[in-house]
Design a protein around this motif. Structure first.
Motif, short mmCIF file in Angstrom:
data_model
loop_
_atom_site.label_atom_id
_atom_site.label_comp_id
_atom_site.label_asym_id
_atom_site.label_seq_id
_atom_site.Cartn_x
_atom_site.Cartn_y
_atom_site.Cartn_z
N VAL A 131 43.09 35.41 -68.95
CA VAL A 131 43.23 34.51 -70.09
C VAL A 131 42.71 33.12 -69.77
N LYS A 132 41.89 32.59 -70.67
CA LYS A 132 41.37 31.23 -70.54
C LYS A 132 42.17 30.25 -71.40
N PHE A 133 42.49 30.66 -72.64
CA PHE A 133 43.36 29.83 -73.47
C PHE A 133 43.91 30.65 -74.63
N TYR A 134 44.96 30.11 -75.23
CA TYR A 134 45.57 30.67 -76.43
C TYR A 134 45.52 29.60 -77.50
N ASP A 135 45.12 30.00 -78.71
CA ASP A 135 45.05 29.04 -79.81
C ASP A 135 45.54 29.72 -81.09
N ASN A 136 46.49 29.10 -81.73
CA ASN A 136 46.98 29.63 -83.00
C ASN A 136 46.76 28.62 -84.14
N SER A 137 45.83 27.71 -83.96
CA SER A 137 45.60 26.68 -84.98
C SER A 137 45.10 27.28 -86.29
N ARG A 138 44.48 28.46 -86.24
CA ARG A 138 44.00 29.12 -87.46
C ARG A 138 44.89 30.32 -87.83
N GLU A 139 46.05 30.37 -87.21
CA GLU A 139 47.03 31.45 -87.43
C GLU A 139 46.43 32.83 -87.16
N GLU A 140 45.62 32.89 -86.07
CA GLU A 140 45.01 34.15 -85.66
C GLU A 140 45.60 34.67 -84.36
N HIS A 141 46.49 33.92 -83.74
CA HIS A 141 47.07 34.28 -82.44
C HIS A 141 45.96 34.65 -81.45
N GLU A 142 44.95 33.79 -81.40
CA GLU A 142 43.75 34.06 -80.61
C GLU A 142 43.99 33.86 -79.12
N VAL A 143 43.60 34.87 -78.35
CA VAL A 143 43.65 34.82 -76.90
C VAL A 143 42.22 34.98 -76.42
N VAL A 144 41.69 33.97 -75.76
CA VAL A 144 40.32 34.02 -75.26
C VAL A 144 40.38 34.46 -73.80
N ILE A 145 39.68 35.57 -73.51
CA ILE A 145 39.75 36.17 -72.18
C ILE A 145 38.35 36.36 -71.60
N VAL A 146 38.30 36.38 -70.28
CA VAL A 146 37.12 36.80 -69.54
C VAL A 146 37.63 37.79 -68.50
N THR A 147 37.31 39.06 -68.70
CA THR A 147 37.77 40.11 -67.79
C THR A 147 36.77 40.32 -66.66
N ASP A 148 37.19 41.05 -65.63
CA ASP A 148 36.28 41.37 -64.53
C ASP A 148 35.05 42.11 -65.04
N TYR A 149 35.24 43.02 -66.00
CA TYR A 149 34.11 43.76 -66.56
C TYR A 149 33.08 42.80 -67.16
N VAL A 150 33.55 41.83 -67.91
CA VAL A 150 32.65 40.85 -68.52
C VAL A 150 31.96 40.01 -67.44
N ARG A 151 32.73 39.57 -66.44
CA ARG A 151 32.15 38.77 -65.35
C ARG A 151 31.03 39.53 -64.65
N GLU A 152 31.25 40.81 -64.41
CA GLU A 152 30.29 41.63 -63.66
C GLU A 152 29.07 42.03 -64.48
#
Length: 156
Positions: A131-152
Motif C-alpha cells: 500500500v502506498k496510500f489510502y484516500d476516501n476524499s471521493r468516497e471510493e475507499h481507494e487504496v493505491v498499491i504497487v505489488t511485487d508483480y507490478v514492480r517486476e
C-alpha cells in the motif's frame, strides 16, 4: 499546505493525462527532495486529478512516482493493519483498488462499456509492503498499491 512550487500551477491547468508527466519531470527527473508529508500531499492531489492511471501510457511513471518515497502513516489511516482484501473493476494489475466491493462493481460496469474484457478482481494485499496510500476524499475507499508483480513487470 503544499509548497509554493512554481510549476504546480501547470498541474491545475493541464489535461488529466499530462499531470503525471509534469509530476514525474519534477519529482523523478529533477530529483525534487520534498519532506515526506509534502511529497505525499502532492502525489495524492495529482493522482486524484488524473484519470485511468493504471491503463495510461504513464503507468510505469506512476509506479516510479509511488515508489519514490516510503509511505507515511498519515496517508495509511483508514485501512486495516496487516493483510486485507481489496477489489478492482478493471485490469487486475492496476494501481487503484477499493475496500468496497460494490464500488469496484460500479467501476467495472463503467469500464465494460469501453472494453468488455475487463474483470472484477479481488486481491489480498499487505499494508506494510504493497500500500502506498489510502484516500476516501471521493468516497471510493481507494487504496493505491504497487505489488511485487507490478514492480517486476511494469517498471522502467
Amino acid at each position: 499546505m503544499l509548497l509554493d512550487l512554481p510549476w504546480r500551477e501547470q498541474l491545475l491547468h493541464c489535461g488529466r493525462h499530462e499531470r503525471c508527466e509534469i509530476l514525474y519531470e519534477h519529482l523523478i527527473v529533477e530529483e525534487l527532495d520534498l519532506p515526506p508529508e509534502e511529497h505525499w500531499e502532492l502525489v495524492i492531489e495529482t493522482w486524484s486529478m488524473a484519470e485511468y492511471q493504471s491503463t495510461s501510457s504513464f503507468f510505469a511513471s506512476w509506479i516510479e512516482i509511488l515508489e519514490w518515497q516510503k509511505p507515511i502513516d498519515k496517508y495509511l489511516k483508514g485501512i486495516p493493519d496487516g493483510e486485507f482484501k481489496v477489489y478492482r473493476g478493471g485490469v487486475p494489475w492496476g494501481l487503484s483498488w477499493t475496500l468496497d466491493k460494490e464500488k469496484a462493481e460500479w467501476f467495472l460496469k463503467r469500464k465494460l462499456e469501453d472494453d468488455p474484457s475487463e474483470l472484477l478482481s479481488e486481491k489480498t494485499v499487505s499494508k506494510s509492503s504493497d500500500v502506498k496510500f489510502y484516500d476516501n476524499s471521493r468516497e471510493e475507499h481507494e487504496v493505491v498499491i504497487v505489488t511485487d508483480y507490478v514492480r517486476e513487470n511494469f517498471t522502467m
